[in-house]
Write a protein that holds these residues in place. Structure first.
Motif, PDB file in Angstrom:
ATOM      1  N   HIS A 136      44.813  62.475  32.801  1.00 30.15           N
ATOM      2  CA  HIS A 136      44.518  62.128  31.404  1.00 30.15           C
ATOM      3  C   HIS A 136      45.650  61.253  30.861  1.00 30.15           C
ATOM      4  O   HIS A 136      46.821  61.477  31.183  1.00 30.15           O
ATOM      5  CB  HIS A 136      44.379  63.403  30.578  1.00 30.15           C
ATOM      6  CG  HIS A 136      43.849  63.181  29.202  1.00 30.15           C
ATOM      7  ND1 HIS A 136      42.538  62.852  28.957  1.00 30.15           N
ATOM      8  CD2 HIS A 136      44.459  63.220  27.983  1.00 30.15           C
ATOM      9  CE1 HIS A 136      42.357  62.714  27.655  1.00 30.15           C
ATOM     10  NE2 HIS A 136      43.508  62.928  27.041  1.00 30.15           N
ATOM     11  N   PRO A 137      45.353  60.249  30.031  1.00 28.89           N
ATOM     12  CA  PRO A 137      46.383  59.280  29.604  1.00 28.89           C
ATOM     13  C   PRO A 137      47.617  59.898  28.962  1.00 28.89           C
ATOM     14  O   PRO A 137      48.746  59.511  29.267  1.00 28.89           O
ATOM     15  CB  PRO A 137      45.630  58.384  28.610  1.00 28.89           C
ATOM     16  CG  PRO A 137      44.202  58.486  29.022  1.00 28.89           C
ATOM     17  CD  PRO A 137      44.016  59.872  29.538  1.00 28.89           C
TER      18      PRO A 137
ATOM     19  N   CYS B   1      40.953  69.423  24.643  1.00 33.91           N
ATOM     20  CA  CYS B   1      40.440  70.215  25.767  1.00 33.91           C
ATOM     21  C   CYS B   1      41.436  70.217  26.927  1.00 33.91           C
ATOM     22  O   CYS B   1      41.699  71.262  27.539  1.00 33.91           O
ATOM     23  CB  CYS B   1      39.095  69.658  26.214  1.00 33.91           C
ATOM     24  SG  CYS B   1      38.364  70.553  27.608  1.00 33.91           S
ATOM     25  N   ILE B   2      42.014  69.050  27.225  1.00 35.25           N
ATOM     26  CA  ILE B   2      43.018  68.946  28.293  1.00 35.25           C
ATOM     27  C   ILE B   2      44.240  69.796  27.952  1.00 35.25           C
ATOM     28  O   ILE B   2      44.797  70.499  28.813  1.00 35.25           O
ATOM     29  CB  ILE B   2      43.427  67.471  28.500  1.00 35.25           C
ATOM     30  CG1 ILE B   2      42.301  66.685  29.175  1.00 35.25           C
ATOM     31  CG2 ILE B   2      44.714  67.364  29.308  1.00 35.25           C
ATOM     32  CD1 ILE B   2      42.056  67.055  30.627  1.00 35.25           C
ATOM     33  N   ALA B   3      44.672  69.743  26.690  1.00 29.90           N
ATOM     34  CA  ALA B   3      45.839  70.522  26.263  1.00 29.90           C
ATOM     35  C   ALA B   3      45.585  72.021  26.437  1.00 29.90           C
ATOM     36  O   ALA B   3      46.469  72.770  26.882  1.00 29.90           O
ATOM     37  CB  ALA B   3      46.172  70.206  24.806  1.00 29.90           C
ATOM     38  N   LYS B   4      44.381  72.450  26.099  1.00 29.39           N
ATOM     39  CA  LYS B   4      44.027  73.868  26.247  1.00 29.39           C
ATOM     40  C   LYS B   4      44.057  74.281  27.718  1.00 29.39           C
ATOM     41  O   LYS B   4      44.575  75.347  28.071  1.00 29.39           O
ATOM     42  CB  LYS B   4      42.639  74.105  25.651  1.00 29.39           C
ATOM     43  CG  LYS B   4      42.214  75.560  25.633  1.00 29.39           C
ATOM     44  CD  LYS B   4      40.865  75.717  24.937  1.00 29.39           C
ATOM     45  CE  LYS B   4      40.439  77.186  24.912  1.00 29.39           C
ATOM     46  NZ  LYS B   4      39.124  77.348  24.228  1.00 29.39           N
TER      47      LYS B   4
ATOM     48  N   ILE C  52      45.979  70.430  38.585  1.00 30.02           N
ATOM     49  CA  ILE C  52      47.084  69.692  37.959  1.00 30.02           C
ATOM     50  C   ILE C  52      46.808  68.194  38.006  1.00 30.02           C
ATOM     51  O   ILE C  52      47.044  67.475  37.023  1.00 30.02           O
ATOM     52  CB  ILE C  52      48.427  70.034  38.635  1.00 30.02           C
ATOM     53  CG1 ILE C  52      48.752  71.518  38.443  1.00 30.02           C
ATOM     54  CG2 ILE C  52      49.557  69.182  38.041  1.00 30.02           C
ATOM     55  CD1 ILE C  52      50.016  71.983  39.154  1.00 30.02           C
ATOM     56  N   ASN C  53      46.287  67.711  39.121  1.00 29.57           N
ATOM     57  CA  ASN C  53      45.959  66.278  39.217  1.00 29.57           C
ATOM     58  C   ASN C  53      44.937  65.869  38.164  1.00 29.57           C
ATOM     59  O   ASN C  53      45.043  64.799  37.556  1.00 29.57           O
ATOM     60  CB  ASN C  53      45.429  65.951  40.616  1.00 29.57           C
ATOM     61  CG  ASN C  53      46.533  65.517  41.565  1.00 29.57           C
ATOM     62  OD1 ASN C  53      47.485  64.856  41.162  1.00 29.57           O
ATOM     63  ND2 ASN C  53      46.407  65.898  42.827  1.00 29.57           N
TER      64      ASN C  53
END
Length: 534
Positions: A494-495, A506-509, A488-489
């Protein structure tokens, strides 16, 4: 081998008899959860739930099956025989009678405890939404909003009467609430709301159109509107009828243009409306942040939707198990097929996770005060943390439970084969289409995940991810807690989730998958705690 016979002796009598059981008494795991969380009042509550289970399982089940037939779906009569605009929503008499009986059971009365209400609503939802359960949820929200935004010592007399009507009833009749809170495209963004409020002749009046207004047959509506020529917003309570006009069926300055035909909760009348000077009561003032108040209102709904979908999943797994004991294929009961056994065990384990998780979450909710209130910076830090913990877990649970319950019902239907999609054979198709709607209700998955992400970032200065995961998974292995804290951290670092670049995608996925994994870990912990206790 079997020979043909023109008088086919095949009968479903055994199957029908198997299903005639008390939902509460038959549910051993539900009773285990109650024993785990409600120690002192278990015997007293157990007897009340057995009695309530009889109503749910027999009388109200039969009524639900009748009023959800396709020929009994709601419709609207816009004009009476004398060309007066009445916009009467016509629902089957069976549904109106069942609705009256369920509301009269006093779920929101001061004499009904929190746990009793929670479990009774879970039992009720085993019959599906049936045009009643969403209004029940909205009525609970309406009561909370009035309590939150008004002072009992100086409320308008009509608001006090409305509150009494919804909680305790008046002359045996109980009020029904609805919530029309969103803009046309976004349920969480007050800025998109264009409904106008004007103060005229000592009354607030509303003007404009609203879409997707569910439970349009309700007695009272909670509505957000913007003040004329201003960006300020207010939360209003609007009676469907003014006292002097109800006997004539003349609505309070609004028209119902049409009922919306939708997938899912088709028994629940959902409408497009036009307000032409409807008289409403302002709740509270304009000097609070409506976005925050709206969020607390919807959190109650999200908590309730989690219970709604779980009730449907409980019924689905039970139907699948009982049918597997009845159906024969190749001369063998299908509950003797290894593939069916594997699937039923998977469904039972998944069901136990979401049921135990819902009890654990509701317990945390009660520990945080039993009401979702705006988190005030003046509150002690520990109070704020309990509130924030419960709020975030409710969002995780709503996202996960609505998705998993839909899948459980789908898999249960497959156990029944082609019979599983016939609406007058089993309740499963009804539960399945209901569950699809509840995945979207009060915010679809992508919006809620974005909300979770933003809230973690905004509040990280006083409630770290480490603390959140530790509090959520207390009792888990140290390695598991460290694992989710790290993941989670990494994502929260990510901004934002708004830039359309490959890294953000990629972060959203990862965030989408992690939300499910984290809630599954929370629920499996709750399941093991219940099982080990006994």
């Amino acid at each position: 081998m079997s020979l043909p016979e023109k008088n086919n002796p095949y009968s479903f009598k055994e199957w029908l008899e198997k299903r005639r059981i008390n939902f509460f008494e038959h549910d051993i795991f539900l009773q285990r959860c109650i024993k785990h969380y409600i120690k002192n009042d278990y015997d007293y509550l157990n007897e009340k739930l057995k009695e309530y289970g009889n109503n749910v399982s027999f009388r109200w089940t039969d009524m639900a099956d009748e009023c959800t037939k396709i020929e009994n779906r709601p419709y609207i009569i816009n004009y009476d025989n004398f060309n007066n605009r009445i916009d009467r929503v016509v629902r089957p008499i069976t549904m109106e009678l069942m609705e009256k009986e369920i509301f009269a059971s006093g779920l929101f009365s001061e004499t009904t405890g929190d746990w009793e209400r929670f479990i009774k609503i879970m039992l009720l939802n085993q019959n599906g939404e049936i045009g009643i359960m969403y209004p029940l949820l909205c009525t609970q929200g309406l009561i909370h909003i009035i309590d939150e935004l008004t002072d009992s010592s100086n409320r308008h007399s009509e608001i006090n009467k409305i509150l009494r009507h919804c909680k305790e009833g008046i002359n045996g009749e109980f009020g029904i609430g609805a919530q029309f809170l969103s803009g046309i495209q976004n349920e969480l963004d007050v800025a998109t709301i264009t409904l106008e409020a004007q103060y005229e002749e000592d009354n607030w009046r509303l003007f404009g159109s609203k879409f997707f207004c569910s439970a349009i047959h309700a007695d009272y509506f909670i509505i957000i509107a913007k003040i004329k020529n201003s960006e300020k917003t207010g939360i209003f309570l609007l009676p469907a009828y003014l006292p002097e006009e109800k006997k004539n069926n003349y609505r309070n300055g609004y028209t119902i243009e049409s009922l919306e035909w939708k997938l899912g909760t088709v028994e629940l009348p959902t409408a497009e409306m036009t307000f032409n000077g409807s008289i409403a009561y302002l709740l509270g003032d304009f000097d609070y942040e409506t976005n925050n108040v709206l969020e607390t209102i919807l959190l109650h709904s999200k908590l309730g939707i989690g219970t709604t979908t779980i009730g449907a999943a409980i019924r689905a797994v039970r139907e699948a198990k009982l049918y597997s004991e009845f159906k024969e294929t190749f001369g063998v009961k299908i509950n003797q097929f290894p593939l069916v056994v594997v699937k039923l065990r998977e469904l039972q384990a998944e069901l136990e996770r979401i049921v135990a998780g819902s009890f654990k979450l509701f317990d945390l909710f009660l520990q945080s005060g039993g009401k979702f209130k705006v988190i005030n910076k003046a509150d002690p830090i520990e109070v704020r943390k309990k509130k924030f913990l419960a709020r975030q877990l409710v969002l995780f649970a709503k996202i996960y439970n609505s998705k998993v319950s839909t899948n459980i019902i789908h898999e249960a239907m497959s156990i029944l084969g082609t019979q599983g999609v016939i609406e007058d054979f089993t309740c499963l198709p009804r539960l399945y289409r209901n569950s699809n709607i509840f995945e979207l209700c009060e915010g679809p998955r992508n919006e809620l995940l974005t909300k979770l992400y933003n809230d973690f970032k905004i509040n990280a200065d006083w409630f770290s991810i480490e603390e959140f995961v530790n509090e959520s998974l207390t009792g888990s292995d140290k390695e598991e807690i460290e694992h989710y804290t790290q993941l989670i951290n990494e994502i929260i670092a990510h901004p934002n989730l708004y830039n359309l670049d490959e890294k953000t995608i990629c972060i959203a996925k990862r965030w989408d998958k992690l939300s499910d994994d984290f809630m599954m870990a929370f629920q499996e912990l709750a399941r093991q705690q219940v099982l080990k206790k006994l």
